[in-house]
Design an enzyme around this catalytic site. Structure first.
Site, PDB file in Angstrom:
ATOM      1  N   GLU A   1       0.714  -1.412   0.273  1.00 25.11           N
ATOM      2  CA  GLU A   1      -0.081  -0.182  -0.065  1.00 25.11           C
ATOM      3  C   GLU A   1       1.132   1.211  -0.023  1.00 25.11           C
ATOM      4  OE1 GLU A   1      -2.566   0.218   3.302  1.00 25.11           O
ATOM      5  OE2 GLU A   1      -3.848   1.910   2.599  1.00 25.11           O
TER       6      GLU A   1
ATOM      7  N   ALA B   1      -7.609   2.916   9.259  1.00 27.29           N
ATOM      8  CA  ALA B   1      -7.157   2.024  10.038  1.00 27.29           C
ATOM      9  C   ALA B   1      -5.596   1.914   9.969  1.00 27.29           C
ATOM     10  CB  ALA B   1      -7.726   0.598   9.915  1.00 27.29           C
TER      11      ALA B   1
ATOM     12  N   THR C   1      -1.746   3.862   8.619  1.00 27.75           N
ATOM     13  CA  THR C   1      -1.138   4.882   8.143  1.00 27.75           C
ATOM     14  C   THR C   1       0.435   4.507   7.221  1.00 27.75           C
ATOM     15  OG1 THR C   1      -0.592   7.338   8.163  1.00 27.75           O
ATOM     16  CG2 THR C   1       0.154   5.934  10.171  1.00 27.75           C
ATOM     17  N   GLN C   2       0.738   5.262   6.303  1.00 20.41           N
ATOM     18  CA  GLN C   2       1.966   4.656   5.672  1.00 20.41           C
ATOM     19  C   GLN C   2       2.850   5.772   5.444  1.00 20.41           C
ATOM     20  OE1 GLN C   2      -0.902   1.946   5.674  1.00 20.41           O
ATOM     21  NE2 GLN C   2      -1.129   3.526   3.976  1.00 20.41           N
TER      22      GLN C   2
END
Ligand SMILES: *[C@@H]1O[C@H](CO)[C@@H](O)[C@H](O)[C@H]1NC(C)=O
Length: 503
Positions: free
Chosen positions: A169, A210, A212-213
């Site tokens: 992602e 839900a 975080t990147q």
């Protein structure tokens, strides 16, 4: 007589060569121009972004004859699937497929029917489904079965529905940003693709419900190889750092904040420093303790809790720091919870909830860290009545959470990722780049349709390049033949009239 024949032959030949070369050059140029401008059928790709709180469908388009070029995929439309995220259908999987239909129908009404069969359709689910999989593998599988069954009913090239892992992602968001901003490859003025020199890659920060990147290209070595991703794109190698924090998406973070506040006291009446003064509500404990991000359950799970907002930014910030574990980091190259992170470097795009929250607070115009800080503190002291009067069109739920969200973002970026007053100015809070929304979906489609080749564009463009080389050769030949023919004509005219060679 002899003289005249020589003259006629030589000059005639040269004029013919010149004319023929000119015509060939013209044809070659026209072929290339035609290739460039002919209207060609478009190709399409559809990607469902099954996020934790809702699902959206993105519709992409690109010209078919530029199949393997870059920088030309555009987002032509977007459709919001009604209802909440896929994971909310755990008890009713059949409905998870049904709800996708209106958006599919809308997309196929936009795409010409002769293109439907070639249209790639993908569904990627993120942290909401990662959490459901942790809780109940069977329900997760049932949802995907129903979703796939529904999407297979359409006359399209369905390439599957699955959960993306956090690393994917993050990487796909980074690919999307850099693709849209043309940092991999750019269109040069002589109509070919070049690798831009000396440009810095953009980092990407995504804040979902839900997870975080954070993903970027550090100049130094990446010490923890589990956070490293290596790609070869257009003939160049890229090594990036990426990490996804499960349970640190906005909704789950605020849920954990509430749990922290509830746990601090044995009383079932609590004060929430991030909720506006004047806000009161009764909530059930079971509505809070309903996620794998929240570990220990209280014994009285059926009880109610009275929550009262106190609008205290300093207390709010202290409470938020409690959902991070900063002491687990002993080295400087560490964010929180003991996760390795090289120092942030270069410019960043911060999108999704980073953008939505900061946009509401008018903080997306390059404000300094101290200005952002004081705006947020200011907002957190506003009273509930005054807020609802000032923003009558805003949903109550969101209005209630803006202070918490903004303070959470500030804490994550500054105390977590270690942005400071200098590097803060390198963050762009944005929803779009170029002509498309920033997120992982475009990167996913590009990767799944092999539209970002690992080798460079030189080969892809060779056809056009050869055409141009040939055209230039014939133009030069035409001009040279013309240039030689003219003086030769004079030479023969003088020679034949007995006045000797050159005038
Ligand atoms: C891109 O696709 C390939 C397979 O086609 C896969 O191995 C790779 O992990 C994908 N990259 C990302 C970032 O998802």
């Amino acid at each position: 007589m002899q003289c005249r024949n020589h003259k006629g032959l030589a000059v005639g030949c040269l004029i013919v060569i010149s004319a023929v070369s000119g015509v060939i050059a013209l044809i070659l140029i026209l072929v290339d121009i035609k290739n460039m401008y002919q209207p060609s059928p478009n190709k399409y790709g559809l990607v469902f972004d099954a996020g934790s709180s809702h699902t959206s469908l993105y519709i992409y388009q690109w010209p078919a004859h530029k199949e393997n070029d870059t920088g030309i995929v555009s987002q032509i439309s977007m459709c919001e699937v009604p209802g909440s995220g896929l994971s909310s259908y755990a008890d009713n999987p059949a409905q998870a497929g049904e709800v996708l239909k209106p958006c599919m129908d809308q997309a196929l009404s936009i795409i010409p029917s002769q293109q439907h069969r070639e249209t790639t359709v993908l569904l990627g689910a993120t942290a909401g489904m990662r959490l459901l999989r942790l809780q109940n593998e069977t329900q997760t599988q049932q949802i995907f079965d129903k979703v796939s069954k529904t999407l297979r009913l359409y006359p399209v090239h369905f390439q599957g529905a699955r959960i993306l892992d956090g690393t994917e992602e993050g990487s796909l968001g980074w690919i999307t940003v850099n693709y849209l901003l043309g940092t991999f490859i750019q269109h040069s003025y002589i109509n070919n693709w070049i690798h831009p020199q000396g440009v810095q890659m953009f980092g990407a920060m995504d804040l979902g419900g839900a997870s975080t990147q954070i993903t970027f290209h550090p100049s130094g070595d990446i010490q923890d190889k589990s956070t490293e991703m290596v790609f070869r794109l257009y003939g160049f190698d890229y090594t990036i750092y990426t990490h996804s924090y499960l349970c640190y998406g906005q909704d789950q973070a605020l849920k954990r904040l509430l749990v922290h506040i509830i746990k601090k006291t044995s009383s079932r009446s609590v004060k929430h420093p991030c909720y506006p003064k004047g806000y009161t509500a009764n909530i059930t404990l079971s509505s809070v303790y309903n996620s794998p991000c929240v570990l220990t359950m209280p014994d009285d799970i059926g009880a109610n809790v009275a929550v009262e907002g106190t609008g205290d930014p300093s207390e709010c910030q202290m409470a938020i720091k409690n959902i991070f574990n900063f002491s687990a980091c002993s080295t400087k190259s560490c964010s929180f919870n003991g996760i390795y992170q090289p120092p942030v470097e270069g410019e960043f795009y911060a999108f999704s909830a980073f953008y939505y929250t900061f946009n509401f607070l008018n903080l997306t115009y390059g404000q300094s860290l101290s200005m952002a800080n004081s705006s947020i503190w200011n907002f957190c002291t506003r009273e509930w009545n005054e807020l609802t009067d000032s923003f009558p069109g805003e949903s109550r739920k969101r209005l209630l959470d803006y202070c918490s969200s903004a303070m959470y973002i500030l804490t994550l970026l500054v105390d977590g990722y270690k942005f400071d007053s200098r590097t803060w100015n390198n963050i762009r809070f944005a929803k779009q780049a170029g002509n498309a929304d920033v997120g992982w979906t475009l990167g996913y489609m590009l990767n799944m349709t092999n539209r970002i080749p690992s080798e460079g564009p030189c080969l892809l463009k060779a056809h056009y390049y050869n055409l141009w080389v040939a055209a230039i050769f014939f133009i030069v030949l035409s001009v040279m033949a013309g240039l030689v023919a003219a003086p030769l004509h004079c030479y023969f005219r003088n020679a034949c009239s007995g006045q000797g060679g050159w005038p």
